[in-house]
Design a protein around this motif. Structure first.
Motif, short mmCIF file in Angstrom:
data_model
loop_
_atom_site.label_atom_id
_atom_site.label_comp_id
_atom_site.label_asym_id
_atom_site.label_seq_id
_atom_site.Cartn_x
_atom_site.Cartn_y
_atom_site.Cartn_z
N LYS A 52 48.64 -51.05 2.58
CA LYS A 52 49.44 -51.20 2.10
C LYS A 52 50.18 -50.00 0.95
N ARG A 53 51.09 -50.62 -0.54
CA ARG A 53 51.52 -48.77 -0.19
C ARG A 53 50.32 -48.57 -2.00
N PHE A 54 50.50 -47.61 -2.62
CA PHE A 54 49.71 -46.68 -3.20
C PHE A 54 50.71 -45.68 -3.93
N LEU A 55 50.26 -45.10 -4.61
CA LEU A 55 50.13 -43.99 -5.63
C LEU A 55 49.63 -43.22 -5.56
N LEU A 56 50.14 -41.52 -5.17
CA LEU A 56 49.23 -41.06 -5.31
C LEU A 56 49.90 -40.27 -7.29
N ILE A 57 49.02 -40.04 -7.81
CA ILE A 57 49.66 -39.25 -9.32
C ILE A 57 48.37 -38.06 -9.10
N SER A 58 49.51 -37.13 -9.63
CA SER A 58 49.00 -35.75 -9.96
C SER A 58 49.25 -35.26 -11.26
N ILE A 59 48.08 -34.54 -11.73
CA ILE A 59 48.96 -34.51 -13.64
C ILE A 59 48.95 -32.96 -13.38
N VAL A 60 50.00 -32.45 -14.11
CA VAL A 60 50.54 -31.18 -13.34
C VAL A 60 50.74 -30.65 -15.02
#
Length: 82
Positions: A52-60
């Motif tokens: 499946k698809r997924f997101l990698l989210i980085s708070i910067v």
């Protein structure tokens, strides 16, 4: 531009099985960048594995010379963030 990690972000990398290299590459070539109300940025990268698809989210936190990764996480809730 220099990229650093907070202690919290380093802990999240270990807990979530993510490498620093993986996160840095995602930040260097994001799918989407969003500015948050608090002035931080969400660097969002769309990935797909075999299932499946997924997101990698980085708070910067970002200024002219440096980017500091505050936290990072993976999610499959794509519509919530995009």
């Amino acid at each position: 531009m220099e990229i650093g990690f907070t202690e919290h972000a380093e802990k999240q990398l270990l807990e979530r099985g993510l490498s620093r290299t993986f996160v840095v590459r995602a930040i260097q070539r994001p799918s989407v960048v969003k500015r948050q109300k608090d002035g931080r940025f969400q660097f969002i990268k769309i990935f797909q594995n075999e299932q499946k698809r997924f997101l990698l989210i980085s708070i910067v936190e970002k200024d002219f010379e440096k980017m500091i990764i505050v936290t990072v996480f993976k999610t499959s809730k794509i519509s919530k963030y995009l």
